[in-house]
Design an enzyme around this catalytic site. Structure first.
Site, PDB file in Angstrom:
ATOM      1  N   HIS A 181     -11.545 -16.997  -2.195  1.00 11.49           N
ATOM      2  CA  HIS A 181     -12.422 -16.146  -3.008  1.00 11.49           C
ATOM      3  C   HIS A 181     -12.000 -14.684  -2.803  1.00 11.49           C
ATOM      4  O   HIS A 181     -11.498 -14.341  -1.726  1.00 11.49           O
ATOM      5  CB  HIS A 181     -13.875 -16.377  -2.550  1.00 11.49           C
ATOM      6  CG  HIS A 181     -14.870 -15.612  -3.366  1.00 11.49           C
ATOM      7  ND1 HIS A 181     -15.197 -14.303  -3.095  1.00 11.49           N
ATOM      8  CD2 HIS A 181     -15.588 -15.977  -4.455  1.00 11.49           C
ATOM      9  CE1 HIS A 181     -16.080 -13.888  -3.987  1.00 11.49           C
ATOM     10  NE2 HIS A 181     -16.339 -14.880  -4.823  1.00 11.49           N
ATOM     11  N   PRO A 182     -12.208 -13.829  -3.795  1.00  6.18           N
ATOM     12  CA  PRO A 182     -11.732 -12.436  -3.670  1.00  6.18           C
ATOM     13  C   PRO A 182     -12.250 -11.652  -2.450  1.00  6.18           C
ATOM     14  O   PRO A 182     -11.581 -10.703  -2.029  1.00  6.18           O
ATOM     15  CB  PRO A 182     -12.226 -11.782  -4.971  1.00  6.18           C
ATOM     16  CG  PRO A 182     -12.292 -12.912  -5.946  1.00  6.18           C
ATOM     17  CD  PRO A 182     -12.693 -14.122  -5.165  1.00  6.18           C
ATOM     18  N   VAL A 183     -13.371 -12.026  -1.868  1.00  8.31           N
ATOM     19  CA  VAL A 183     -13.812 -11.291  -0.663  1.00  8.31           C
ATOM     20  C   VAL A 183     -13.054 -11.722   0.590  1.00  8.31           C
ATOM     21  O   VAL A 183     -13.139 -11.056   1.615  1.00  8.31           O
ATOM     22  CB  VAL A 183     -15.335 -11.428  -0.384  1.00  8.31           C
ATOM     23  CG1 VAL A 183     -16.155 -10.849  -1.521  1.00  8.31           C
ATOM     24  CG2 VAL A 183     -15.734 -12.864  -0.081  1.00  8.31           C
ATOM     25  N   LYS A 184     -12.304 -12.825   0.529  1.00  9.75           N
ATOM     26  CA  LYS A 184     -11.653 -13.366   1.723  1.00  9.75           C
ATOM     27  C   LYS A 184     -10.281 -12.705   1.947  1.00  9.75           C
ATOM     28  O   LYS A 184      -9.900 -11.821   1.209  1.00  9.75           O
ATOM     29  CB  LYS A 184     -11.543 -14.884   1.602  1.00  9.75           C
ATOM     30  CG  LYS A 184     -12.903 -15.574   1.327  1.00  9.75           C
ATOM     31  CD  LYS A 184     -13.875 -15.486   2.501  1.00  9.75           C
ATOM     32  CE  LYS A 184     -15.321 -15.829   2.154  1.00  9.75           C
ATOM     33  NZ  LYS A 184     -15.597 -17.186   1.750  1.00  9.75           N
ATOM     34  N   HIS A 185      -9.539 -13.171   2.954  1.00  8.92           N
ATOM     35  CA  HIS A 185      -8.310 -12.462   3.356  1.00  8.92           C
ATOM     36  C   HIS A 185      -7.261 -12.401   2.261  1.00  8.92           C
ATOM     37  O   HIS A 185      -6.605 -11.384   2.077  1.00  8.92           O
ATOM     38  CB  HIS A 185      -7.700 -13.121   4.596  1.00  8.92           C
ATOM     39  CG  HIS A 185      -8.532 -12.944   5.809  1.00  8.92           C
ATOM     40  ND1 HIS A 185      -9.594 -13.755   6.089  1.00  8.92           N
ATOM     41  CD2 HIS A 185      -8.470 -12.030   6.808  1.00  8.92           C
ATOM     42  CE1 HIS A 185     -10.163 -13.348   7.221  1.00  8.92           C
ATOM     43  NE2 HIS A 185      -9.501 -12.309   7.665  1.00  8.92           N
TER      44      HIS A 185
END
Ligand SMILES: *Cc1c(COP(=O)(O)O)cnc(C)c1O
Length: 383
Positions: A181-185
């Site tokens: 997901h875009p919030v992840k690394h």
């Protein structure tokens, strides 16, 4: 100049990433093609494990891993109270019961003593969450799991690139789940992966992502080109080739980004080390932290301002602090369906009243970091 809004996390996509995606869009294969296999192999190599199955989200990856581990109706699976809903939902989706247990107050990682207290004849697995990017103590978890014949599924959605005793996430549990997901690394827009060293699980997971249809192409070509068998209940959890092209391109930047996250974290830790009101979470000595989140606890005894007010004032100043997470046992669904209740996880519930996630993402500048520190310090000292 009015400084812009700083979210708690922000993805980064550059021209190389865009070109990698466009190349696939110009090709003949949009899904279930060579880029998917290439991405699986690259993540497996990165983690130093044998196998990987890429799917459409981290949530799908958890569902897939729990299915592979044989979780089903009548089973119990132990999960920590401080995590995202998907950790417990994958258990419920398979007709099993998530047993929500308390966390260690210093790290907010699952409390191993609590695992032992909640074991029953029906316990099949533990889902360990590497909260904020810090791996759990897998030495102790392994001991407990072996003693009671449990599988360990690592929800490492926060911890791609983290290590415990120099071993990277992916190698630490029986099955390990990542999210893109875009919030992840690193991101594929939406996407996830299960990695493992155990080949027993692989065919089951590949089928699960494709409607439970047998993936034995060899057998299919021997019989007839149109012949196939649905052997399990599966889903369409496939990921596209253009997503995997993005993932591959992003993976090349992961180590640089991890270094940046660690650098930001050390700025925060230095800034709040001697604070009597703002306490960073403990980091275990055996851990290389991946810092998906930077979490502090506000000391309610020392402060005249509530966490909610600090949160609001940070937001008013353009700082997108967040709260990860509301303990699962406080959520209506787990209360109604599984009898979870307030008071069940005192350490998690107390932590929930105090935690704040500060902005941390690789494109933060020195000024951004200083701004977060100064703003939080001034909110606290004015109160
Ligand atoms: C992000 C996340 C998930 C779910 O991943 P998605 O890709 O958003 O489906 C699961 N567990 C944890 C701990 C997460 O942070």
């Amino acid at each position: 100049m009015k400084p812009g809004f700083l979210p708690y996390s922000r993805h980064q996509v550059d021209q190389n990433d865009i070109e990698a995606v466009v190349d696939v869009l110009n090709s003949q294969w949009l899904t279930t093609g060579a880029k998917v296999i290439e991405f699986e192999e690259a993540v497996a190599r990165y983690c130093g494990v044998k196998h990987a199955v890429a799917v459409s989200s981290g949530t799908a990856a958890l569902h897939c891993a729990a299915f592979a581990a044989g979780i089903g109706p009548g089973d119990e699976v132990i999960v920590p109270a401080i995590t995202f809903a998907a950790t417990a939902n994958c258990v419920a989706a398979l007709g099993a019961k998530p047993i929500i247990v308390d966390v260690d107050p210093d790290t907010l990682l699952i409390d191993v003593c609590e695992i032992e207290k909640h074991l029953s004849a029906s316990t099949k697995a533990v889902i360990a969450v590497d909260y904020a990017g810090q791996p759990c103590n897998y030495d102790i978890l392994r001991e407990v799991a072996d003693r009671h014949k449990l599988n360990i599924i690592a929800d490492s959605c926060h911890a791609l690139g983290a290590c415990f005793n120099d071993a990277p996430t992916g190698q630490l549990a029986d099955l390990t789940v990542f999210s893109f997901h875009p919030v992840k690394h690193i991101t594929t827009g939406e996407g996830g992966m299960v990695v493992t060293n155990d080949s027993r699980w692989i065919e089951r997971m590949r089928r699960f992502r494709n409607h439970g249809i047998t993936a034995d192409h060899h057998q299919r070509s021997l019989e007839d080109t149109w012949y196939y068998e649905v052997v399990d209940l599966g889903y369409n959890y496939r990921i596209t080739d253009f997503q995997c092209a993005l993932g591959l391109s992003q993976l090349g930047k992961l180590n640089k980004w991890l270094a940046k996250r660690r650098e930001i974290a050390s700025h925060y830790t230095n800034a709040f080390e001697t604070s009597i009101t703002v306490h960073p979470l403990n980091v275990l000595p055996a851990v290389d932290h991946a810092y998906h989140l930077y979490v502090v606890r506000l000391d309610a005894e020392q402060l005249k301002i509530s966490r909610a007010e600090v949160f609001k004032k940070l937001r008013e100043n353009g700082i997108g602090a967040n709260v990860h997470y509301i303990p699962l046992n406080l959520q209506p669904y787990y209360q109604k369906r599984f009898g979870a209740c307030r008071g069940q996880c005192p350490a998690a519930e107390a932590a929930y009243e105090q935690i704040l996630s500060l902005p941390i993402f690789p494109s933060m500048t020195e000024q951004d970091i200083e701004r977060v520190i100064k703003t939080l310090k001034s909110i606290i000292s004015n109160n």
